[in-house]
Design a protein around this motif. Structure first.
Motif, PDB file in Angstrom:
ATOM      1  N   GLN A 289      29.600  33.353  37.077  1.00 42.51           N
ATOM      2  CA  GLN A 289      30.587  33.898  36.151  1.00 42.51           C
ATOM      3  C   GLN A 289      30.030  34.021  34.734  1.00 42.51           C
ATOM      4  O   GLN A 289      30.252  35.021  34.059  1.00 42.51           O
ATOM      5  N   ASP A 290      29.288  33.022  34.298  1.00 44.40           N
ATOM      6  CA  ASP A 290      28.681  33.067  32.971  1.00 44.40           C
ATOM      7  C   ASP A 290      27.685  34.223  32.880  1.00 44.40           C
ATOM      8  O   ASP A 290      27.662  34.966  31.896  1.00 44.40           O
TER       9      ASP A 290
ATOM     10  N   LEU B 133      33.449  38.064  42.273  1.00 45.54           N
ATOM     11  CA  LEU B 133      33.497  37.556  40.910  1.00 45.54           C
ATOM     12  C   LEU B 133      33.121  38.667  39.947  1.00 45.54           C
ATOM     13  O   LEU B 133      32.210  39.445  40.215  1.00 45.54           O
ATOM     14  N   THR B 134      33.838  38.724  38.834  1.00 45.19           N
ATOM     15  CA  THR B 134      33.541  39.695  37.790  1.00 45.19           C
ATOM     16  C   THR B 134      33.414  38.953  36.470  1.00 45.19           C
ATOM     17  O   THR B 134      33.676  37.747  36.401  1.00 45.19           O
TER      18      THR B 134
ATOM     19  N   ASP C 207      40.430  36.462  34.330  1.00 42.04           N
ATOM     20  CA  ASP C 207      41.884  36.447  34.289  1.00 42.04           C
ATOM     21  C   ASP C 207      42.431  35.343  35.192  1.00 42.04           C
ATOM     22  O   ASP C 207      41.717  34.753  36.007  1.00 42.04           O
ATOM     23  N   ALA C 208      43.704  35.080  35.039  1.00 41.61           N
ATOM     24  CA  ALA C 208      44.336  33.970  35.760  1.00 41.61           C
ATOM     25  C   ALA C 208      44.296  34.174  37.272  1.00 41.61           C
ATOM     26  O   ALA C 208      44.081  33.222  38.018  1.00 41.61           O
ATOM     27  N   ALA C 209      44.487  35.407  37.727  1.00 39.42           N
ATOM     28  CA  ALA C 209      44.483  35.668  39.172  1.00 39.42           C
ATOM     29  C   ALA C 209      43.111  35.385  39.773  1.00 39.42           C
ATOM     30  O   ALA C 209      43.000  34.781  40.839  1.00 39.42           O
ATOM     31  N   GLN C 210      42.049  35.817  39.087  1.00 33.50           N
ATOM     32  CA  GLN C 210      40.704  35.553  39.600  1.00 33.50           C
ATOM     33  C   GLN C 210      40.417  34.059  39.580  1.00 33.50           C
ATOM     34  O   GLN C 210      39.815  33.529  40.505  1.00 33.50           O
TER      35      GLN C 210
END
Length: 125
Positions: free
Chosen positions: A83-84, A104-105, A109-112
């Motif tokens: 993620q980083d 992963l992008t 956001d909260a959903a991810q």
């Protein structure tokens, strides 16, 4: 009781058809992954790309198979690193697969985040 190795497939999608760019980004990712205490980092050929992907070759270039030793304690560290890495590039995505799969992008956001926590819970010890 012996330690087991958990296989984790990573597939980088840069959103770009430029083979040199994909290779360059993959090399940067491999360099960072090499800092972790992984059992192995191997490049792999993919089968046919999933529907809706942009480039067969780009997807094939971006496929890695990682070996995580032990109980999977490195999995949260691995996901944080990925993620980083994506956040610093501000583009692209990485699909992580251990039986099931999560994409992963760079967006956090909260959903991810909830999906990632559930993914880690399913594969944690």
């Amino acid at each position: 009781m012996g330690t087991r190795t958990i296989s984790v497939a990573l597939v980088l999608d840069t959103g770009d058809d430029d083979h040199e760019y994909v290779e360059e980004q993959l090399q940067h990712l491999i360099a960072e992954l090499s800092e972790l205490d992984l059992d192995s980092i191997d490049r792999v050929a993919q089968g046919p790309p999933p529907p809706g992907t942009r480039s067969t070759e780009a997807i094939q270039l971006g496929a890695l198979l990682l070996g995580l030793g032990g109980s999977g304690a490195l999995l949260p560290v691995l996901t944080t690193l990925v993620q980083d890495w994506l956040n610093r590039r501000r583009s692209g995505s990485i699909r992580m697969k251990i039986g099931d799969e999560i994409e992963l992008t760079g967006a956090s956001d909260a959903a991810q985040q909830r999906a990632l926590e559930e993914f880690l819970r399913r594969h944690g010890e």
